[in-house]
Design an enzyme around this catalytic site. Structure first.
Site, PDB file in Angstrom:
ATOM      1  N   ARG A 234      -9.828  29.837 -29.491  1.00 15.82           N
ATOM      2  CA  ARG A 234      -9.774  28.346 -28.306  1.00 15.82           C
ATOM      3  C   ARG A 234      -8.680  28.285 -28.660  1.00 15.82           C
ATOM      4  NH1 ARG A 234     -13.920  30.639 -27.097  1.00 15.82           N
ATOM      5  NH2 ARG A 234     -15.503  28.856 -26.379  1.00 15.82           N
ATOM      6  N   GLU A 262      -7.685  28.245 -19.331  1.00 14.84           N
ATOM      7  CA  GLU A 262      -7.967  29.499 -18.519  1.00 14.84           C
ATOM      8  C   GLU A 262      -8.322  29.582 -16.610  1.00 14.84           C
ATOM      9  OE1 GLU A 262     -10.482  30.776 -21.212  1.00 14.84           O
ATOM     10  OE2 GLU A 262      -9.208  30.153 -22.538  1.00 14.84           O
ATOM     11  N   HIS A 281      -9.822  36.416 -22.168  1.00 18.61           N
ATOM     12  CA  HIS A 281     -10.447  36.336 -22.804  1.00 18.61           C
ATOM     13  C   HIS A 281     -11.771  36.934 -22.488  1.00 18.61           C
ATOM     14  CE1 HIS A 281     -13.015  31.547 -23.677  1.00 18.61           C
ATOM     15  NE2 HIS A 281     -13.481  33.071 -25.245  1.00 18.61           N
TER      16      HIS A 281
HETATM   17  C1  DGY Z   1     -18.142  32.009 -27.434  1.00 21.62           C
HETATM   18  O1  DGY Z   1     -19.114  32.604 -27.611  1.00 21.62           O
HETATM   19  O2  DGY Z   1     -17.612  30.987 -28.065  1.00 21.62           O
HETATM   20  C2  DGY Z   1     -16.429  33.090 -26.924  1.00 21.62           C
HETATM   21  O3  DGY Z   1     -15.480  32.147 -26.739  1.00 21.62           O
HETATM   22  C3  DGY Z   1     -17.167  33.884 -25.020  1.00 21.62           C
HETATM   23  O4  DGY Z   1     -16.558  35.055 -25.203  1.00 21.62           O
END
Ligand code: DGY
Length: 323
Positions: A234, A262, A281
């Site tokens: 993240r 984002e 992402h």
């Molecule tokens: C999640 O599932 O948390 C991922 O970041 C999505 O790709």
């Protein structure tokens, strides 16, 4: 009358049609994220919410959605959802652990190679028609992952899968986990030491209050000159302003799939930097992984709408509360 559910992201028509056989569906189909006001309005009278990372589900939204009895997110991370508010209301939050481990680990390794071997930079250089001499002894020199020490911050399923892949490269592995974990060939270390000793630091912890800015200005400063930071977790795991300073001075390199904001805003300083590889992402973005995530999210939604326990629940404590 069918119970109502809200789908807060654009999904293929066949999925919406399938849901519509069981529920009254309020589906968002905009190309941008659903706004908070629209989400809140749509949730009036809804019992279920199917959502993903781009739609924050705040405590206010949860409190206003008086009929809501399940939230199902198409992600393993639940940091976009006000979990204490959901739990307080006894609303189970479904998520999709397990199925995205390999895809995300592959992408982390791809980013490591792309950053250390300057792959994106080299691709751009060729496209810009700068390749006007043949083989050159000092062209776009990178560093060898096989000779690197790679530091894994977080040794859960994704960190472990990254370690498994990197063993094949022959690099030295060191790692830190909040609760100590033994992983084959990964030397456990204190968090600061990982940042200090690794040539590549890769972040694999969930975002929580404790891990926010785990890659702090101080820890980034501990990293070796020329070292690389990889983030497929993240954006908020990193102090982005501090990283911008380190990249701007040319001291560090980075490979990033996730960001504080984002999509990355236009004119963001990263966009002008050659020593950072930027991805939108896409850690879990393979056909089979995304379809497995959607499958789990739909199963969770259906279970919650039928007052059954969710198979993949991020707040299982809701099932052990006093009525
Ligand atoms: C999640 O599932 O948390 C991922 O970041 C999505 O790709």
């Amino acid at each position: 009358m069918k119970p109502k559910c809200v789908v807060a992201l654009a999904l293929p028509d066949d999925i919406i049609e399938r849901l519509a056989t069981r529920y009254e569906v309020a589906a968002w189909n905009g190309s941008d994220a659903m706004s908070q006001q629209r989400l809140s309005d749509a949730l009036a009278g809804a019992e279920g919410l199917l959502c993903a990372l781009s739609t924050p589900v705040s405590a206010t939204i949860i409190d206003q959605a008086t009929e809501l009895k399940v939230i199902s997110t198409i992600s393993v991370g639940v940091d976009h959802i006000a979990m204490p508010a959901a739990t307080r209301r006894g609303i189970p939050v479904g998520h999709t652990p397990g199925v995205l481990v390999d895809s995300t680990a592959d992408l982390a390794v791809a980013l490591m190679l792309a950053s250390t071997r300057r792959i994106a930079e080299a691709d751009q250089w060729v496209r810009e028609s700068q390749w006007n001499q043949g083989w050159q002894s000092d062209l776009l020199l990178g560093t060898d992952i096989s000779q690197a020490t790679v530091g894994l911050v977080g040794l859960g399923p994704i960190g472990e899968a990254v370690a498994r892949r990197l063993r094949g490269f022959g690099c030295k592995l060191v790692g830190w986990n909040r609760t100590p974990r033994v992983i084959e060939d990964v030397e456990p270390m204190a968090l600061d030491q990982v940042f200090e000793q690794a040539d590549v630091v890769s972040l694999h912890t969930a975002l929580t209050e404790e891990t926010r800015h785990i890659a702090s200005r101080g820890r980034l400063a501990l990293m070796r000159t020329g070292a690389t930071l990889i983030n497929t977790g993240r954006g908020l795991l990193v102090d982005e302003h501090a990283l911008i300073d380190e990249l701007g001075s040319g001291r560090l390199r980075a490979g990033l799939d996730v960001f504080r904001e984002e999509p990355l805003p236009p004119h963001h300083p990263f966009l002008a930097m050659r020593n950072v590889v930027l991805l939108p992402h896409v850690g879990s973005a393979t056909l089979s992984t995304r379809s497995a995530m959607l499958q789990r999210a739909l199963e969770n939604l259906n279970a919650g709408m039928s007052d059954l326990p969710l198979a993949w629940c991020a707040n299982p404590e809701v099932y052990h509360r006093e009525p």
